[in-house]
Motif scaffolding. Sequence first.
Motif, PDB file in Angstrom:
ATOM      1  N   GLY A  21      19.040   1.255   6.680  1.00  0.00           N
ATOM      2  CA  GLY A  21      18.713   2.330   5.747  1.00  0.00           C
ATOM      3  C   GLY A  21      18.144   1.812   4.443  1.00  0.00           C
ATOM      4  N   LEU A  22      18.694   0.723   3.935  1.00  0.00           N
ATOM      5  CA  LEU A  22      18.172   0.122   2.707  1.00  0.00           C
ATOM      6  C   LEU A  22      16.751  -0.385   2.908  1.00  0.00           C
ATOM      7  N   ALA A  23      16.515  -1.026   4.053  1.00  0.00           N
ATOM      8  CA  ALA A  23      15.163  -1.503   4.354  1.00  0.00           C
ATOM      9  C   ALA A  23      14.181  -0.342   4.467  1.00  0.00           C
ATOM     10  N   ASN A  24      14.614   0.730   5.122  1.00  0.00           N
ATOM     11  CA  ASN A  24      13.752   1.913   5.260  1.00  0.00           C
ATOM     12  C   ASN A  24      13.433   2.537   3.908  1.00  0.00           C
ATOM     13  N   ALA A  25      14.399   2.503   2.986  1.00  0.00           N
ATOM     14  CA  ALA A  25      14.181   3.071   1.657  1.00  0.00           C
ATOM     15  C   ALA A  25      13.086   2.312   0.916  1.00  0.00           C
ATOM     16  N   VAL A  26      13.039   1.001   1.094  1.00  0.00           N
ATOM     17  CA  VAL A  26      11.991   0.211   0.441  1.00  0.00           C
ATOM     18  C   VAL A  26      10.617   0.529   1.036  1.00  0.00           C
ATOM     19  N   VAL A  27      10.562   0.647   2.348  1.00  0.00           N
ATOM     20  CA  VAL A  27       9.297   1.027   2.997  1.00  0.00           C
ATOM     21  C   VAL A  27       8.819   2.375   2.457  1.00  0.00           C
ATOM     22  N   ALA A  28       9.743   3.316   2.306  1.00  0.00           N
ATOM     23  CA  ALA A  28       9.388   4.655   1.830  1.00  0.00           C
ATOM     24  C   ALA A  28       8.921   4.641   0.385  1.00  0.00           C
ATOM     25  N   VAL A  29       9.585   3.885  -0.479  1.00  0.00           N
ATOM     26  CA  VAL A  29       9.194   3.882  -1.888  1.00  0.00           C
ATOM     27  C   VAL A  29       7.869   3.140  -2.071  1.00  0.00           C
ATOM     28  N   ALA A  30       7.587   2.155  -1.235  1.00  0.00           N
ATOM     29  CA  ALA A  30       6.289   1.492  -1.292  1.00  0.00           C
ATOM     30  C   ALA A  30       5.180   2.486  -0.938  1.00  0.00           C
ATOM     31  N   ALA A  31       5.439   3.336   0.045  1.00  0.00           N
ATOM     32  CA  ALA A  31       4.473   4.379   0.407  1.00  0.00           C
ATOM     33  C   ALA A  31       4.321   5.393  -0.723  1.00  0.00           C
ATOM     34  N   ASP A  32       5.420   5.712  -1.402  1.00  0.00           N
ATOM     35  CA  ASP A  32       5.350   6.620  -2.548  1.00  0.00           C
ATOM     36  C   ASP A  32       4.414   6.083  -3.624  1.00  0.00           C
ATOM     37  N   LEU A  33       4.526   4.777  -3.904  1.00  0.00           N
ATOM     38  CA  LEU A  33       3.704   4.189  -4.955  1.00  0.00           C
ATOM     39  C   LEU A  33       2.221   4.208  -4.564  1.00  0.00           C
ATOM     40  N   VAL A  34       1.937   3.943  -3.300  1.00  0.00           N
ATOM     41  CA  VAL A  34       0.557   4.019  -2.820  1.00  0.00           C
ATOM     42  C   VAL A  34       0.017   5.444  -2.986  1.00  0.00           C
ATOM     43  N   GLU A  35       0.829   6.429  -2.618  1.00  0.00           N
ATOM     44  CA  GLU A  35       0.413   7.831  -2.735  1.00  0.00           C
ATOM     45  C   GLU A  35       0.240   8.242  -4.198  1.00  0.00           C
ATOM     46  N   TYR A  36       1.147   7.773  -5.064  1.00  0.00           N
ATOM     47  CA  TYR A  36       1.062   8.072  -6.494  1.00  0.00           C
ATOM     48  C   TYR A  36      -0.251   7.536  -7.062  1.00  0.00           C
ATOM     49  N   ARG A  37      -0.607   6.326  -6.680  1.00  0.00           N
ATOM     50  CA  ARG A  37      -1.859   5.741  -7.149  1.00  0.00           C
ATOM     51  C   ARG A  37      -3.072   6.507  -6.619  1.00  0.00           C
ATOM     52  N   ARG A  38      -2.944   7.060  -5.419  1.00  0.00           N
ATOM     53  CA  ARG A  38      -4.066   7.772  -4.819  1.00  0.00           C
ATOM     54  C   ARG A  38      -4.319   9.104  -5.503  1.00  0.00           C
ATOM     55  N   ILE A  39      -3.231   9.848  -5.767  1.00  0.00           N
ATOM     56  CA  ILE A  39      -3.404  11.199  -6.295  1.00  0.00           C
ATOM     57  C   ILE A  39      -3.440  11.255  -7.823  1.00  0.00           C
ATOM     58  N   ALA A  40      -2.875  10.247  -8.497  1.00  0.00           N
ATOM     59  CA  ALA A  40      -2.839  10.284  -9.966  1.00  0.00           C
ATOM     60  C   ALA A  40      -3.009   8.882 -10.546  1.00  0.00           C
ATOM     61  N   PRO A  41      -4.126   8.232 -10.271  1.00  0.00           N
ATOM     62  CA  PRO A  41      -4.305   6.857 -10.765  1.00  0.00           C
ATOM     63  C   PRO A  41      -4.275   6.758 -12.281  1.00  0.00           C
ATOM     64  N   HIS A  42      -4.727   7.807 -12.961  1.00  0.00           N
ATOM     65  CA  HIS A  42      -4.721   7.777 -14.420  1.00  0.00           C
ATOM     66  C   HIS A  42      -3.301   7.786 -14.970  1.00  0.00           C
ATOM     67  N   PHE A  43      -2.369   8.475 -14.290  1.00  0.00           N
ATOM     68  CA  PHE A  43      -0.979   8.446 -14.719  1.00  0.00           C
ATOM     69  C   PHE A  43      -0.371   7.056 -14.514  1.00  0.00           C
ATOM     70  N   VAL A  44      -0.636   6.475 -13.356  1.00  0.00           N
ATOM     71  CA  VAL A  44      -0.083   5.156 -13.055  1.00  0.00           C
ATOM     72  C   VAL A  44      -0.584   4.121 -14.050  1.00  0.00           C
TER      73      VAL A  44
END
Length: 208
Positions: A21-44
């Motif tokens: 579960g801990l490993a899966n959480a890291v995979v998920a948050v890495a995907a979150d950061l990629v998505e955050y950069r995609r939809i709001a690069p100016h915020f990042v």
Amino acid sequence: MFSYPTPDEVLAGLGDKVVGGLANAVVAVAADLVEYRRIAPHFVSRHSERGLANWIHDQMWSHVLRELDSIPNVSFVDKEPTRDVYVGLDYRLRVKRHSPTGAIRSYPTQEALSFVTQQPDLLSEDGAGIVNLCVGYEWDAGSRTIGGPVMSLRDGSFDEVIWVIDVSAGSGGEGTVRPMFPTGAPKPPTIGGTPNQETNKEEGSKES
């Protein structure tokens, strides 16, 4: 003679569901950061290092809750700025960002220093006492990207690393273990048969 619990002993105590579960959480948050950069690069791009670390920490915590909430022996204590995961009566986990050498950063409050100092009972012949573990992800400061899931045991300060391991989720959701000894890092002395790896300080967030 005293000794620290080995990575294999800790992972067996935590169990495959917690480790996976801990490993899966890291995979998920890495995907979150990629998505955050995609939809709001100016915020990042506006985030300071600490601000981005805190954003990642909040996302990581939400994924940890989702992954571990259904496991019977897991409980959570969320009293900002401290967030802890307890596994039974033996382990307390705190989400932290790790440098490639295993270093973490935090404001040196008494509570934070207490967390990275293992209880004396842990080092007794009986090995009793709760084990404080830092879990989270490896951070590439140059590219500001999330690497693999890691877990570390330290004692005495943020930089007194006993061991740090890469814990990745396998095909069955179970964690696999790879000891981490970064290139160029000093070779660790041995305490009770377990490596003690020195690390360099890293600039970063109080939370991650």
